[in-house]
Design an enzyme around this catalytic site. Structure first.
Site, PDB file in Angstrom:
ATOM      1  N   ASN A   9       0.882  -1.160   0.000  1.00  0.00           N
ATOM      2  CA  ASN A   9       0.000   0.000   0.000  1.00  0.00           C
ATOM      3  C   ASN A   9       0.924   1.214   0.000  1.00  0.00           C
ATOM      4  OD1 ASN A   9      -1.822   2.017   0.500  1.00  0.00           O
ATOM      5  ND2 ASN A   9      -2.627   1.141   2.398  1.00  0.00           N
ATOM      6  N   ARG A  93      -2.606  -2.083  -3.433  1.00  0.00           N
ATOM      7  CA  ARG A  93      -3.770  -1.235  -3.292  1.00  0.00           C
ATOM      8  C   ARG A  93      -3.649  -0.108  -4.310  1.00  0.00           C
ATOM      9  NH1 ARG A  93      -5.798   1.684   2.103  1.00  0.00           N
ATOM     10  NH2 ARG A  93      -7.796   2.367   1.261  1.00  0.00           N
ATOM     11  N   HIS A 181     -12.689   3.592  -0.332  1.00  0.00           N
ATOM     12  CA  HIS A 181     -12.634   2.654   0.802  1.00  0.00           C
ATOM     13  C   HIS A 181     -13.284   1.309   0.469  1.00  0.00           C
ATOM     14  CE1 HIS A 181     -12.385   6.444   3.483  1.00  0.00           C
ATOM     15  NE2 HIS A 181     -11.172   5.918   3.383  1.00  0.00           N
ATOM     16  N   ARG A 241      -9.748  17.143   5.936  1.00  0.00           N
ATOM     17  CA  ARG A 241     -10.576  17.445   4.752  1.00  0.00           C
ATOM     18  C   ARG A 241     -11.979  17.844   5.202  1.00  0.00           C
ATOM     19  NH1 ARG A 241      -9.575  11.724   1.882  1.00  0.00           N
ATOM     20  NH2 ARG A 241      -8.025  11.284   3.473  1.00  0.00           N
ATOM     21  N   GLU A 379      -7.998  -4.340   5.269  1.00  0.00           N
ATOM     22  CA  GLU A 379      -7.873  -4.142   3.823  1.00  0.00           C
ATOM     23  C   GLU A 379      -6.742  -4.983   3.243  1.00  0.00           C
ATOM     24  OE1 GLU A 379      -7.954  -0.142   5.262  1.00  0.00           O
ATOM     25  OE2 GLU A 379      -8.864   0.534   3.395  1.00  0.00           O
TER      26      GLU A 379
END
Ligand code: AMP
Length: 394
Positions: A9, A93, A181, A241, A379
């Site tokens: 990742n 990923r 996601h 964010r 993940e």
């Protein structure tokens, strides 16, 4: 070692990785997890085994490791030394698979070219993701590699959840509501039949609350809507964010404040969200511990938006049977879960305080109309499973 899946990742300043061994019956067992971070500033490689014991902890001179490509070389050399050879397959990923990729896919040069064309849609993440794919392809063209996309799980959204009310030419060139996601949601969906059989086939809102945060409306384990849209800026407020924003604010900043794309990117990705609201931190642990009234306001705002958008996702599904919390905040912050449940009491979401304090798995009270769970996400395991499956289909 020939029975290992390497999961990568990769971002712009860090590369996270895990090694899984493939056992009898295609079981996957996590052996090693680690990361190279501080690339370009204070490079450090930290690797642990499955029990948490440190296997490597090294720092590097930033002049030796000024960019991601040099970091990949150092990490690659460490991995080959540790494994005593190449892995069976490498799973990556990749944040953006565009509008066509609905599942993981084997990497080849054509795919890399195609994914490069998506860089403008995810300029902060896609280049970092593609770096190690390209370098492995160049150095070891025979190495089996698989790209796993964060957008893929959402590609079955109905047209209404995929569009903005804007001209067709924008839609045609890819300005769509992709949702992100996806690997996390897919993993949670795979756990529900075992952990929460009474809702696995029903209408469930899954809240992935981590550094990035979004929610997914899932019906029978499939995504039908998401709070994230064209980019990972939409929906919930996040550490830095803002989440959903009136596009008029962006017009104002350009026309009245003279902001260019770089200044807007800094503001919207790094200087907004819980950090801006609280003036204290982007980290929910610090906000929960802070006596500052603004820290409390930032957390209230977070829970309020989660509750609001749950209403929107429930409407997309025509109702709601279950709610699942996952990722760093969702798995660990009992106070945030309680605040969300409090705001959703009108929908029938009620928590059992003791179960919530224990972090689940089931945290709803016996009289709740909506079953509520904490399901830790994984993940990397999802990527390892996909990578092995694509390898076996070869
Ligand atoms: P993730 O992106 O899933 O790794 O989540 C990272 C975020 O989870 C951090 O920024 C923290 O805000 C939050 N987090 C992690 N541990 C805790 C905790 N024990 N309590 C509250 N928030 C936490």
């Amino acid at each position: 070692m020939d029975d290992t899946i390497l999961v990568l990742n990769a971002g712009s300043s860090s590369i996270k990785f895990q090694l899984f061994s493939v056992g009898p019956g295609e079981t996957l067992e996590r052996r090693v997890r680690g990361q190279m971070d501080g690339i370009g500033t204070r490079p450090r490689l930290l690797v642990r085994d499955a029990a948490g014991a440190v296997l490597a902890d090294r720092t590097y001179d930033p002049r030796e490791m000024a960019d991601a490509s040099q970091a990949q070389d150092v990490l690659g050399a460490w991995l080959v030394g540790h494994m005593g050879g190449a892995p069976l397959a490498v799973g990556h990923r990749v944040v953006h698979g565009g509008s066509t990729h609905i599942e993981p896919v084997r990497v080849d040069a054509l795919l890399v070219e195609e994914l490069e064309r998506l860089v403008p849609l995810a300029p902060l993440h896609q280049p970092g993701n593609l770096g190690p794919i390209r370098s492995i392809l160049r150095r070891r063209p025979d190495q089996f590699q698989v790209a796993c996309f964060d957008t893929a799980f959402h590609r079955g959204h109905p047209e209404l959840a995929d569009r903005f009310a804007m001209p067709d030419w924008l839609y045609e060139e890819g300005v769509r509501r992709y949702g992100f996601h996806g690997l996390s949601y897919e993993y949670v969906a795979s756990r529900l039949p075992e952990l929460a059989p009474e809702i696995a086939g029903g209408r469930v809102v899954v809240a992935h609350l981590g550094n990035g945060a979004s929610m997914c409306a899932m019906v029978d384990g499939r995504s039908v809507d998401s709070t994230m849209g064209f980019t990972a800026l939409d929906g919930l407020p996040m550490g830095t964010r803002p989440g959903q924003l009136d596009a008029g604010v962006v017009l104002y900043l350009v026309a009245q404040k003279g902001m260019d794309a770089a200044a807007l990117e800094r503001l919207l990705y790094h200087e907004s969200g819980l950090l801006a609201l609280s003036g204290v931190s982007n980290d929910v642990r610090e906000l929960l511990a802070s006596p500052e009234p603004r820290a409390k306001m930032a957390l209230d705002f977070f829970a309020w938006r989660i509750a609001q958008l749950t209403g929107a996702l429930a409407a997309s599904m025509g109702g709601i049977d279950g709610f699942v919390f996952t990722a760093g905040i969702g798995e660990n912050a009992a106070a945030i879960r309680e605040a969300v449940a409090h705001r959703l009491a009108w929908l029938g979401l009620r928590l059992d305080p003791a179960a919530n304090a224990r972090h689940g798995p089931r945290i709803s009270s016996a009289d709740a109309a909506i079953a509520c769970y904490v399901v830790p996400t994984d993940e990397e395991l999802m990527i390892a499973r996909h990578t092995l499956a694509v390898l076996r289909q070869r």
